[in-house]
Design an enzyme around this catalytic site. Sequence first.
Site, mmCIF file in Angstrom:
data_model
loop_
_atom_site.group_PDB
_atom_site.id
_atom_site.type_symbol
_atom_site.label_atom_id
_atom_site.label_comp_id
_atom_site.label_asym_id
_atom_site.label_seq_id
_atom_site.Cartn_x
_atom_site.Cartn_y
_atom_site.Cartn_z
ATOM 1 N N ASP A 332 0.834 -1.206 0.000
ATOM 2 C CA ASP A 332 0.000 0.000 0.000
ATOM 3 C C ASP A 332 0.870 1.258 0.000
ATOM 4 O O ASP A 332 0.540 2.256 -0.640
ATOM 5 C CB ASP A 332 -0.880 0.044 1.256
ATOM 6 C CG ASP A 332 -1.732 -1.208 1.457
ATOM 7 O OD1 ASP A 332 -1.244 -2.302 1.139
ATOM 8 O OD2 ASP A 332 -2.857 -1.087 1.958
ATOM 9 N N GLU A 472 -6.701 -11.162 -3.854
ATOM 10 C CA GLU A 472 -6.399 -12.167 -2.829
ATOM 11 C C GLU A 472 -7.508 -13.198 -2.636
ATOM 12 O O GLU A 472 -7.369 -14.094 -1.805
ATOM 13 C CB GLU A 472 -6.107 -11.462 -1.498
ATOM 14 C CG GLU A 472 -4.829 -10.643 -1.551
ATOM 15 C CD GLU A 472 -4.563 -9.874 -0.270
ATOM 16 O OE1 GLU A 472 -5.468 -9.789 0.570
ATOM 17 O OE2 GLU A 472 -3.442 -9.357 -0.122
HETATM 18 C C1 BGC Z 1 -5.685 -6.072 0.299
HETATM 19 C C2 BGC Z 1 -4.201 -5.888 0.077
HETATM 20 C C3 BGC Z 1 -3.697 -4.805 0.999
HETATM 21 C C4 BGC Z 1 -4.064 -5.092 2.427
HETATM 22 C C5 BGC Z 1 -3.689 -3.956 3.360
HETATM 23 C C6 BGC Z 1 -5.927 -6.369 1.743
HETATM 24 O O1 BGC Z 1 -7.307 -6.499 1.979
HETATM 25 O O2 BGC Z 1 -6.181 -7.112 -0.501
HETATM 26 O O3 BGC Z 1 -3.942 -5.549 -1.260
HETATM 27 O O4 BGC Z 1 -2.319 -4.690 0.892
HETATM 28 O O5 BGC Z 1 -5.451 -5.291 2.537
HETATM 29 O O6 BGC Z 1 -4.381 -2.800 3.037
#
Ligand code: BGC
Length: 722
Positions: A332, A472
């Site tokens: 992020d 994810e």
């Molecule tokens: C997202 C990731 C992100 C993380 C922290 C997750 O829900 O899929 O891309 O890095 O949250 O914000």
Amino acid sequence: MISPIEQRTWLVSESPFNPFKLSHTETIFTVGNGFMGVRGTFEEGYAGDLASTLVHGIFNHAEGDLVPDIVNLPNPLPVHIVVDGEVFHMTAGRVLGYRRTLDLKRAALTREVLWRTTQGVVVKLTFERFASLAAEHLLVQRVRVRALLGSPKVEIRSSIDSAVTNEDVPHLTDIQQRAAEGDLLITARTNQSRYGIAVAAAHSLSTHSAPSTSADQVRYTFDLPQETEVSLTKVSAIYTTRQSKTPDQAAQEAARAALAKGYESLFASHCAAWEQYWHTSDVHIEGDEVAQKAIRFTTYHVLIAAPRHDEHSSIGAKTLSGPGYKGHVFWDTELFMLPMLTLTQPKLARNLLMYRYHNLGGARNKARANGYEGAMFPWESTDTGEETTPQWSHPQPDGTRIRIWTGDTEQHISTDIAYAVLQYWQWTGDDEFFVKHGAEIVLDTAVFWGSRAEYNTEQDRYELKMQIGPDEYHENVDNSAFTNSMVRWHLQQALAVRQWLLAHHAQAAEALLARLGITAERCALWERIAAKMYVPRDPETGVLEQFDGFFNLERLDLTHWQPRVANMDWILGHARAQGVMVIKQADIVMLMALLGEQFGTLEERQANWDFYYPIVDHGSSLSPSTHAWVAARLNLLEDAYKMFIYAANIDLEDLKGNVRDGIHAAASGGVWQALAFGFVGLGLADNGEMQVAPALPPHWQSVTLRVYHRGQLKTIRLTAEG
Ligand code: BGC
């Protein structure tokens, strides 16, 4: 004359008091200064509030907990006001009026309350606070009490609350409390990482009244004739052993010295520092008050979280505004928050990149531990630079825990960091940083990929098995098109960086290449991998297949699943989500954003957008801003604006329902990025020149922003007429 719109768009207000939104407003009203973040918890405290005082770099791994936490420090906020024996609380007596305002321009929070006691005395209470940008160890508060009806006896009690935990996980030990003549001090240690911390407070009252000081409280008592006002200034200072060997002394001295300057003078230097921040980071939008206010709000939250004088810390996914993700640092920072800083506050961007440089050790450890070479950055990172992603989730409703794979297989972060380094270098022209630090990050992460890529002899191609791309919902997939494409790009960049170093800094280059083992054979390998990296794709349409087998997953029409706040993987269940063609966030679209026109022709980009936009859940707050960016580049202005406003209001309107946990910092940075790279079309030509290619929402009359390009501050102003 400042226009009313201009004034309004700097202010985020709450009126009347809404006890049901306490945890939302606590987050959005966080004040901070790149060193500390203090949630907007009320001075008098409320049931269910979540006071949190976080400073960068102080993590602790409590016994029995899966991973380290950023430590909640003693709360310096408490001030209680007693009017004729009645303790002020917004649930007692009668609140006749209430307004709380975060002034984004001055980074200061003010609450005004008209309060009537049960005996009919009416007072106006004004609470002000700011975390000084000019002196980052200081949190400054002022409480003003004015008698409107009646002439009460008033008592003000101030304390520092040391009975704090991280949502019931205790991290502090050896807690000691001292007080003397208007001063308070709390010292403690974190129980595993052994950081020493000190919070000191010094006080002064505008009228003469000697304080009575007990171990944990400073008290002033005075008569307040009708129509008079008395104010208390409380200056708290926070130091840790990361800044001083004797944090107790440092905190006490800082608090006392600041108090001697007085509230107005402290506030003036704070405002002057903020003026400088806004001079370069403010974006001015004419014709859209909602967007104008939102982008000031999101920019504020990135700025209050960015370390100013510390290159060993970085910004967690939830900044310093709440407990979410335990303060851990993800991609992020590099791909969502950093671009705004690289272009508008390059010194802050450099600090954040240096954090990764200093943590190359952890990344190398991770590579070794997994049988690879080079540097493999952790998916979640803290103060040590080691991998700190939890391996298991909290228990699900049925008591089972889910294995979390991101720390093992969401490996694209190494390339994301390299991308941010190169972007910083290209925009700033900071060769000094690049030669000494940046190049090493880009090259050693390339070494990692060289050792990670797998050669498929049958197909004569390179592949990456067991990956998690940005989406994810689908774990441990083979040949994530995002990851494979970015790795190919990364290796090409690494080869170019090597050439550049040899051509321009031969001596430094030789030493670095030798140290990292970048031989001619290794370069030949990188070339082969880049040339033969497999990226799954439908040859007819040019649509990338998100990973092997993605096109065969079960389709689901998301249009029927509205209105919905919960994530689709939560609704469907973790296992089922794996088999369904619904994705969590921009994945191929993220690739389109990062690679721009290098991704493919306009037709190919449009085809990929058409395929992936309808199946995205925006289950991650990172998603809407990326979609806004790409849609703007495709001139799909309606979708672009819809996504932009969604991203911009995620926290202001609590659109994800979880702002309690902290600001969605990637969405915040992403808003600036969508505006700058999407709507404004800001970019660098091959020769390094800055260029714009506007595609503004039709109702915007103008947009003005400033960016640094190779050390020069440039103002870009675009108007609807062009
Ligand atoms: C997202 C990731 C992100 C993380 C922290 C997750 O829900 O899929 O891309 O890095 O949250 O914000």
